[in-house]
Design an enzyme around this catalytic site. Structure first.
Site, mmCIF file in Angstrom:
data_model
loop_
_atom_site.group_PDB
_atom_site.id
_atom_site.type_symbol
_atom_site.label_atom_id
_atom_site.label_comp_id
_atom_site.label_asym_id
_atom_site.label_seq_id
_atom_site.Cartn_x
_atom_site.Cartn_y
_atom_site.Cartn_z
ATOM 1 N N ARG A 120 0.813 -1.231 0.000
ATOM 2 C CA ARG A 120 0.000 0.000 0.000
ATOM 3 C C ARG A 120 0.844 1.278 0.000
ATOM 4 N NH1 ARG A 120 -3.040 -2.843 4.019
ATOM 5 N NH2 ARG A 120 -4.763 -3.970 3.067
ATOM 6 N N LYS A 142 2.282 11.311 -10.543
ATOM 7 C CA LYS A 142 1.467 10.493 -11.445
ATOM 8 C C LYS A 142 2.255 9.246 -11.833
ATOM 9 C CE LYS A 142 -1.122 12.533 -14.667
ATOM 10 N NZ LYS A 142 -1.663 13.549 -15.623
ATOM 11 N N GLU A 184 8.032 19.695 -23.833
ATOM 12 C CA GLU A 184 7.364 19.972 -22.553
ATOM 13 C C GLU A 184 7.834 21.298 -21.965
ATOM 14 O OE1 GLU A 184 4.945 17.996 -21.816
ATOM 15 O OE2 GLU A 184 5.446 16.160 -22.908
ATOM 16 N N LYS A 226 6.380 23.345 -13.119
ATOM 17 C CA LYS A 226 5.607 22.124 -12.904
ATOM 18 C C LYS A 226 5.262 21.976 -11.416
ATOM 19 C CE LYS A 226 4.027 17.849 -13.431
ATOM 20 N NZ LYS A 226 4.114 16.711 -14.328
ATOM 21 N N GLU A 236 -5.091 16.669 -9.872
ATOM 22 C CA GLU A 236 -5.584 16.947 -11.209
ATOM 23 C C GLU A 236 -7.095 17.158 -11.236
ATOM 24 O OE1 GLU A 236 -4.864 14.019 -14.386
ATOM 25 O OE2 GLU A 236 -3.629 15.543 -15.278
ATOM 26 N N ARG A 240 -4.487 21.429 -12.785
ATOM 27 C CA ARG A 240 -3.405 20.606 -13.317
ATOM 28 C C ARG A 240 -3.657 20.189 -14.761
ATOM 29 N NH1 ARG A 240 -0.282 15.885 -9.881
ATOM 30 N NH2 ARG A 240 0.996 15.112 -11.585
ATOM 31 N N ASN A 244 -1.804 19.612 -19.684
ATOM 32 C CA ASN A 244 -2.248 18.797 -20.813
ATOM 33 C C ASN A 244 -2.249 19.591 -22.116
ATOM 34 O OD1 ASN A 244 -2.878 16.047 -20.875
ATOM 35 N ND2 ASN A 244 -4.938 16.540 -21.623
ATOM 36 N N HIS A 247 -1.523 18.124 -25.469
ATOM 37 C CA HIS A 247 -1.573 16.669 -25.254
ATOM 38 C C HIS A 247 -2.910 16.047 -25.649
ATOM 39 C CE1 HIS A 247 2.148 17.416 -23.171
ATOM 40 N NE2 HIS A 247 2.312 16.128 -22.903
ATOM 41 N N HIS A 251 -1.747 13.245 -27.692
ATOM 42 C CA HIS A 251 -2.000 11.850 -27.328
ATOM 43 C C HIS A 251 -2.796 11.134 -28.417
ATOM 44 C CE1 HIS A 251 -1.501 12.506 -22.711
ATOM 45 N NE2 HIS A 251 -0.417 11.957 -23.224
ATOM 46 N N HIS A 264 6.991 11.031 -28.382
ATOM 47 C CA HIS A 264 5.949 11.724 -27.615
ATOM 48 C C HIS A 264 6.021 13.245 -27.811
ATOM 49 C CE1 HIS A 264 3.134 12.715 -24.433
ATOM 50 N NE2 HIS A 264 4.061 13.430 -23.825
#
Lengths: 360, 360
Positions: A120, A142, A184, A226, A236, A240, A244, A247, A251, A264
């Site tokens: 955990r 993330k 980025e 960031k 998020e 946040r 994106n 993206h 994506h 990417h």
């Protein structure tokens, strides 16, 4: 440069410093964690820096074992995570132990997911070795693995205890991977900080030449931006989403081309071009705001045009966006450099138009 | 009875109410979540209450699908979690959607793990249907699946948005399963609240007879105690270890007998007996404190003796305790009813002595 990420009990430091890979042990000892550690890396990065990191950890009194994962996205599977859990258990790691990720975004994603879910959640330290991972993926907690039908579908938020950024290591990256990460950096400037954007414009040539003081300053600045976003929206929920930018379409471009055609950052660069023009189409941004974004992307060697895009496939992929809320896909748009706005319900016709416009 | 679990942004309510299974939809709507939901349950519980819950959700405007998992511990595998992820994706669940667990501890554990990791965490609601799950497992956000070599090794902390406890449903549990859950009720009294312990002593016969008002009051009291611990130590850094009373030896008894001989609560009852006597051996507790614990366990039909325990196997299993810190296993001991103390480095000879003493 030391950047504090203030998240209450989950606060941590980002240390940006040339030579940092050799100082992991001393920094980890300061955290008061248990004596056992596992260093997750791939064969390529492990052979370059693994020994240095292991020596540093052992010198600081840690018992550490190397856990090797496949290179790139192939590391982000349930099978690899399962092997990592097996190894951590066999090594006797307990709740006081630490998992370290040494590598690019994929290594950090899978190692972070394993650290988030072993017993955990155990201590996690990021030692990112690509530009993408240093300025973006390693900061903010993330973690994820891929589902056969959806990238990053399975994951958890699990903040690292420490992020150690060594800007010297990115100087040896292959050219395409280095430039991909710079996408980025450009993204952070566009939606978060006009002064930083101007700094990257001014230093674009030195950044491309990988001049170390410039690389360190630019990467540090991007880490700071960031971190400030993560501090204000850890999970998020809203703000946040700004990260994106580029993206949503980026994506989808990757998904529609089987993650094979674009790196990417190349897809993100094209996504930025398309989303910048989307803002102009919707009357939110000026010609000059759009042009500055395209100029900087081109200046750092990133693509701003792409032939033969399957518009239908990209639109379908956008519809499966993981950030959709009850079927509505949020777009981050930039009304001017240094600002952003979240826009829902963008008309499909406008999306199709900017995708078609990517052809030169 | 409504119990607030105060955890800042992760706060939620526990609603203890006869008939609550028919009110899930209305309560979920109050949370303002998205319109899609998945109800995770097993065949047995699903056939008893699945339709009631689905009808309640649909009546409140939710689109809901049933996701069936195997009964009992067989649900807590990576393969089952993988099937759940597949189904959630196929159902189009997004970050605003909700996963509900309808069942005992195992269903809650795996459904919670799936909710914790699908898209890095979606809304989760517990509708526990066993005493164990109602008073303990459903509260506090501990989710997990098993590793072939270690129970609950893989998991995450992920708080539910709501816990709906319907005490009427536990009246139809098989006798052994009902009594097994009462072990956690006794545990809560011993280490957390002398008045509550006395209440359970007084009402033991009515609790065993499943007199509804008594069941509702005792279960509600136990939920309140569990919630107060979770509030003070969400991530099990220290205080929350108190809930492990009877479990250090209890878990080891289960592991050493292949999880086949004892129901969980039976092993916990024996663990309580052994750990109570351990406290006496170490000079921490009086004869009377030990005797009251044994008397109450016997009064609610739980075992206080066990023949033919393999002491070596149990001691070895204790050594693999997941709560060990850098190799040291913490024991929770009760110096008197309503109090506890965390003790490290308990001599193996004392552990062996109390294990041997479990034989009648």
């Amino acid at each position: 440069m030391i950047i504090n990420v203030n998240l209450g009990l989950r606060s941590y430091r980002i240390i940006v410093e040339s030579g940092a890979v050799a100082t992991v042990g001393a920094h980890l000892r300061e955290l008061g964690v248990g004596s056992r550690a596992a260093l997750v890396s791939d064969a390529a990065i492990g052979s370059l820096y693994g020994k240095t990191v292991v020596r540093s950890l052992e010198g600081a009194g840690f018992s550490v074992a190397l856990v090797e994962v496949p290179e790139g996205e192939a590391a982000k599977t349930l099978a690899v995570a399962g092997q990592c859990w097996n190894e951590l258990l066999a090594l006797g790691l307990d709740r006081t132990s630490t998992v370290l990720a040494l590598g690019g975004g994929a290594v950090g994603d899978v190692a972070g997911f394993v650290a988030a879910t072993y017993m955990r959640g155990v201590n996690f330290v990021q030692v990112p070795t690509t530009v993408l991972a240093q300025v973006d993926a390693s900061i903010g907690g993330k973690t994820a693995i891929d589902h056969p039908n959806a990238k990053n579908l399975i994951g958890a938020f699990h903040q690292p205890r420490l992020v150690l950024v060594d800007p010297a290591v990115v100087r040896s990256l292959p050219e395409r991977e280095y430039r991909s990460g710079v996408a980025e950096i450009v993204k952070h400037g566009i939606v978060l900080d006009a002064d930083y954007f101007a700094e990257v414009e001014r230093d674009a040539a030195a950044l491309c030449a990988r001049d170390l003081p410039v690389v360190e300053r630019i990467i540090g600045g991007s880490c700071r931006l960031k971190a400030s976003v993560v501090e204000r929206d850890e999970r998020e929920s809203e703000l946040r989403h700004v990260l994106n930018y580029g993206h949503t379409i980026g994506h989808a471009l990757e998904a529609a081309t089987g993650y094979a055609r674009f790196a990417h950052g190349e897809a993100v660069a094209l996504g930025i071009v398309a989303e910048a023009r989307l803002a102009r189409r919707l009357g939110l941004a000026s010609d000059d705001t759009v042009a500055r974004q395209e100029r900087l992307l081109a200046a750092v060697g990133l693509p701003v045009t792409a032939e033969a895009i399957d518009t239908d496939a990209v639109v379908a992929a956008i519809g499966r966006d993981k950030k959709a809320r009850d079927g509505r896909v949020p777009f981050v748009l930039a009304p001017r450099i240094g600002a952003f706005r979240l826009v829902f319900d963008v008309p499909a016709a406008d999306i199709r138009a900017v995708l078609a416009g990517l052809a030169a």
